[in-house]
Design a protein around this motif. Structure first.
Motif, PDB file in Angstrom:
ATOM      1  N   ASP A  62       1.498  -9.283   0.745  1.00 38.36           N
ATOM      2  CA  ASP A  62       1.731  -8.180   1.681  1.00 38.36           C
ATOM      3  C   ASP A  62       2.783  -7.206   1.152  1.00 38.36           C
ATOM      4  O   ASP A  62       2.657  -5.997   1.349  1.00 38.36           O
ATOM      5  CB  ASP A  62       2.173  -8.708   3.045  1.00 38.36           C
ATOM      6  N   VAL A  63       3.806  -7.726   0.492  1.00 45.76           N
ATOM      7  CA  VAL A  63       4.855  -6.866  -0.067  1.00 45.76           C
ATOM      8  C   VAL A  63       4.291  -6.047  -1.221  1.00 45.76           C
ATOM      9  O   VAL A  63       4.486  -4.832  -1.293  1.00 45.76           O
ATOM     10  CB  VAL A  63       6.073  -7.703  -0.538  1.00 45.76           C
ATOM     11  N   LYS A  64       3.562  -6.706  -2.110  1.00 47.83           N
ATOM     12  CA  LYS A  64       2.975  -5.997  -3.250  1.00 47.83           C
ATOM     13  C   LYS A  64       2.034  -4.897  -2.780  1.00 47.83           C
ATOM     14  O   LYS A  64       2.062  -3.777  -3.303  1.00 47.83           O
ATOM     15  CB  LYS A  64       2.217  -6.967  -4.159  1.00 47.83           C
ATOM     16  N   LEU A  65       1.216  -5.213  -1.792  1.00 46.70           N
ATOM     17  CA  LEU A  65       0.262  -4.240  -1.262  1.00 46.70           C
ATOM     18  C   LEU A  65       0.987  -3.055  -0.621  1.00 46.70           C
ATOM     19  O   LEU A  65       0.627  -1.901  -0.847  1.00 46.70           O
ATOM     20  CB  LEU A  65      -0.684  -4.899  -0.262  1.00 46.70           C
ATOM     21  N   VAL A  67       4.028  -1.970  -1.231  1.00 45.49           N
ATOM     22  CA  VAL A  67       4.673  -1.201  -2.298  1.00 45.49           C
ATOM     23  C   VAL A  67       3.647  -0.289  -2.966  1.00 45.49           C
ATOM     24  O   VAL A  67       3.873   0.915  -3.133  1.00 45.49           O
ATOM     25  CB  VAL A  67       5.327  -2.142  -3.333  1.00 45.49           C
ATOM     26  N   ALA A  68       2.514  -0.870  -3.367  1.00 43.98           N
ATOM     27  CA  ALA A  68       1.482  -0.098  -4.061  1.00 43.98           C
ATOM     28  C   ALA A  68       0.938   1.029  -3.191  1.00 43.98           C
ATOM     29  O   ALA A  68       0.766   2.162  -3.667  1.00 43.98           O
ATOM     30  CB  ALA A  68       0.352  -1.020  -4.514  1.00 43.98           C
ATOM     31  N   ARG A  69       0.685   0.762  -1.933  1.00 36.54           N
ATOM     32  CA  ARG A  69       0.155   1.804  -1.040  1.00 36.54           C
ATOM     33  C   ARG A  69       1.163   2.921  -0.824  1.00 36.54           C
ATOM     34  O   ARG A  69       0.804   4.099  -0.840  1.00 36.54           O
ATOM     35  CB  ARG A  69      -0.259   1.200   0.295  1.00 36.54           C
ATOM     36  N   ASP A  70       2.430   2.561  -0.608  1.00 40.24           N
ATOM     37  CA  ASP A  70       3.458   3.597  -0.423  1.00 40.24           C
ATOM     38  C   ASP A  70       3.571   4.479  -1.659  1.00 40.24           C
ATOM     39  O   ASP A  70       3.732   5.685  -1.560  1.00 40.24           O
ATOM     40  CB  ASP A  70       4.825   2.972  -0.113  1.00 40.24           C
ATOM     41  N   ARG A  71       3.488   3.871  -2.814  1.00 40.19           N
ATOM     42  CA  ARG A  71       3.644   4.633  -4.067  1.00 40.19           C
ATOM     43  C   ARG A  71       2.374   5.440  -4.381  1.00 40.19           C
ATOM     44  O   ARG A  71       2.439   6.633  -4.653  1.00 40.19           O
ATOM     45  CB  ARG A  71       3.959   3.659  -5.211  1.00 40.19           C
ATOM     46  N   VAL A  72       1.236   4.797  -4.350  1.00 40.83           N
ATOM     47  CA  VAL A  72      -0.023   5.423  -4.787  1.00 40.83           C
ATOM     48  C   VAL A  72      -0.600   6.355  -3.728  1.00 40.83           C
ATOM     49  O   VAL A  72      -0.991   7.483  -4.024  1.00 40.83           O
ATOM     50  CB  VAL A  72      -1.060   4.341  -5.187  1.00 40.83           C
ATOM     51  N   GLU A  73      -0.676   5.900  -2.484  1.00 40.65           N
ATOM     52  CA  GLU A  73      -1.342   6.679  -1.445  1.00 40.65           C
ATOM     53  C   GLU A  73      -0.407   7.634  -0.708  1.00 40.65           C
ATOM     54  O   GLU A  73      -0.839   8.691  -0.267  1.00 40.65           O
ATOM     55  CB  GLU A  73      -2.008   5.734  -0.435  1.00 40.65           C
ATOM     56  N   ARG A  74       0.847   7.236  -0.557  1.00 39.83           N
ATOM     57  CA  ARG A  74       1.781   8.057   0.222  1.00 39.83           C
ATOM     58  C   ARG A  74       2.733   8.869  -0.650  1.00 39.83           C
ATOM     59  O   ARG A  74       3.548   9.630  -0.137  1.00 39.83           O
ATOM     60  CB  ARG A  74       2.553   7.171   1.192  1.00 39.83           C
ATOM     61  N   GLY A  75       2.656   8.672  -1.968  1.00 37.77           N
ATOM     62  CA  GLY A  75       3.428   9.491  -2.898  1.00 37.77           C
ATOM     63  C   GLY A  75       4.924   9.230  -2.944  1.00 37.77           C
ATOM     64  O   GLY A  75       5.686  10.048  -3.445  1.00 37.77           O
ATOM     65  N   LYS A  76       5.356   8.077  -2.441  1.00 32.31           N
ATOM     66  CA  LYS A  76       6.787   7.756  -2.511  1.00 32.31           C
ATOM     67  C   LYS A  76       7.164   7.499  -3.972  1.00 32.31           C
ATOM     68  O   LYS A  76       6.340   7.092  -4.779  1.00 32.31           O
ATOM     69  CB  LYS A  76       7.114   6.545  -1.656  1.00 32.31           C
ATOM     70  N   THR A  77       8.429   7.726  -4.286  1.00 29.45           N
ATOM     71  CA  THR A  77       8.888   7.509  -5.654  1.00 29.45           C
ATOM     72  C   THR A  77       9.086   6.018  -5.908  1.00 29.45           C
ATOM     73  O   THR A  77       9.182   5.219  -4.971  1.00 29.45           O
ATOM     74  CB  THR A  77      10.223   8.228  -5.920  1.00 29.45           C
ATOM     75  N   VAL A  78       9.171   5.675  -7.191  1.00 36.33           N
ATOM     76  CA  VAL A  78       9.428   4.288  -7.562  1.00 36.33           C
ATOM     77  C   VAL A  78      10.747   3.833  -6.931  1.00 36.33           C
ATOM     78  O   VAL A  78      10.842   2.753  -6.358  1.00 36.33           O
ATOM     79  CB  VAL A  78       9.467   4.127  -9.098  1.00 36.33           C
ATOM     80  N   ARG A  79      11.760   4.667  -7.017  1.00 39.66           N
ATOM     81  CA  ARG A  79      13.077   4.327  -6.460  1.00 39.66           C
ATOM     82  C   ARG A  79      12.992   4.097  -4.944  1.00 39.66           C
ATOM     83  O   ARG A  79      13.570   3.145  -4.423  1.00 39.66           O
ATOM     84  CB  ARG A  79      14.070   5.441  -6.768  1.00 39.66           C
ATOM     85  N   VAL A  81      10.433   3.064  -3.094  1.00 37.25           N
ATOM     86  CA  VAL A  81       9.792   1.801  -2.733  1.00 37.25           C
ATOM     87  C   VAL A  81      10.625   0.608  -3.180  1.00 37.25           C
ATOM     88  O   VAL A  81      10.635  -0.427  -2.505  1.00 37.25           O
ATOM     89  CB  VAL A  81       8.329   1.690  -3.235  1.00 37.25           C
ATOM     90  N   MET A  82      11.348   0.738  -4.291  1.00 40.39           N
ATOM     91  CA  MET A  82      12.232  -0.347  -4.717  1.00 40.39           C
ATOM     92  C   MET A  82      13.279  -0.629  -3.647  1.00 40.39           C
ATOM     93  O   MET A  82      13.538  -1.788  -3.308  1.00 40.39           O
ATOM     94  CB  MET A  82      12.920   0.004  -6.043  1.00 40.39           C
ATOM     95  N   ILE A  83      13.859   0.427  -3.103  1.00 35.11           N
ATOM     96  CA  ILE A  83      14.892   0.282  -2.074  1.00 35.11           C
ATOM     97  C   ILE A  83      14.283  -0.222  -0.764  1.00 35.11           C
ATOM     98  O   ILE A  83      14.782  -1.159  -0.151  1.00 35.11           O
ATOM     99  CB  ILE A  83      15.638   1.612  -1.866  1.00 35.11           C
ATOM    100  N   LYS A  84      13.190   0.402  -0.344  1.00 28.75           N
ATOM    101  CA  LYS A  84      12.570   0.045   0.939  1.00 28.75           C
ATOM    102  C   LYS A  84      12.162  -1.426   1.005  1.00 28.75           C
ATOM    103  O   LYS A  84      12.355  -2.087   2.028  1.00 28.75           O
ATOM    104  CB  LYS A  84      11.349   0.935   1.184  1.00 28.75           C
ATOM    105  N   TYR A  85      11.613  -1.955  -0.088  1.00 30.40           N
ATOM    106  CA  TYR A  85      11.095  -3.322  -0.081  1.00 30.40           C
ATOM    107  C   TYR A  85      11.997  -4.314  -0.826  1.00 30.40           C
ATOM    108  O   TYR A  85      11.610  -5.463  -1.036  1.00 30.40           O
ATOM    109  CB  TYR A  85       9.677  -3.348  -0.653  1.00 30.40           C
TER     110      TYR A  85
END
Length: 123
Positions: A62-65, A67-79, A81-85
């Motif tokens: 669930d965490v991996k998914l 992270v990937a959705r926030d980055r790929v689909e929602r355009g969040k930066t790597v930084r 998603v690293m902080i959020k999760y």
């Protein structure tokens, strides 16, 4: 590659509010390394910089998914998603996103590792 003293100095510099470019300049390290440390510090604090790569964390599907959705689909930066999760590993985030883009959510499911058990017939 970098010793404890260098990493502790990096934490002091990051604590003072410096960015990755200033960190690289002050320590004489590559900007890419400084950027990874700054992101790890933002996500996991000083332990993430001191113990980078020292232990392997296992993350739930669930965490991996997420992270990937926030980055790929929602355009969040790597930084972001690293902080959020609370994932201090930039390479893990990037790997999950590559898998998600290439093969979808199913690619993020952990697969059994190691040798397959021998069947009774083979023994």
């Amino acid at each position: 590659m970098y010793g404890k003293e260098v990493r502790e100095r990096a934490i002091e510099i990051l604590d003072a509010g410096a960015g990755h470019r200033a960190l690289a300049a002050k320590l004489g390290i590559p900007e890419a390394t400084a950027r990874q440390w700054a992101r790890a510090y933002a996500a996991g604090g000083k332990d993430a910089v001191l113990n980078a790569g020292a232990r392997h964390r296992v993350y739930e599907y669930d965490v991996k998914l997420a992270v990937a959705r926030d980055r790929v689909e929602r355009g969040k930066t790597v930084r972001e998603v690293m902080i959020k999760y609370n994932v201090p590993s930039e390479s893990s985030v990037k790997a999950w996103c590559r898998l998600y883009r290439a093969k979808g959510a199913a690619a993020l499911v952990d697969k059994p590792r190691g040798r397959k058990p021998r069947s009774q017939k083979e023994q």
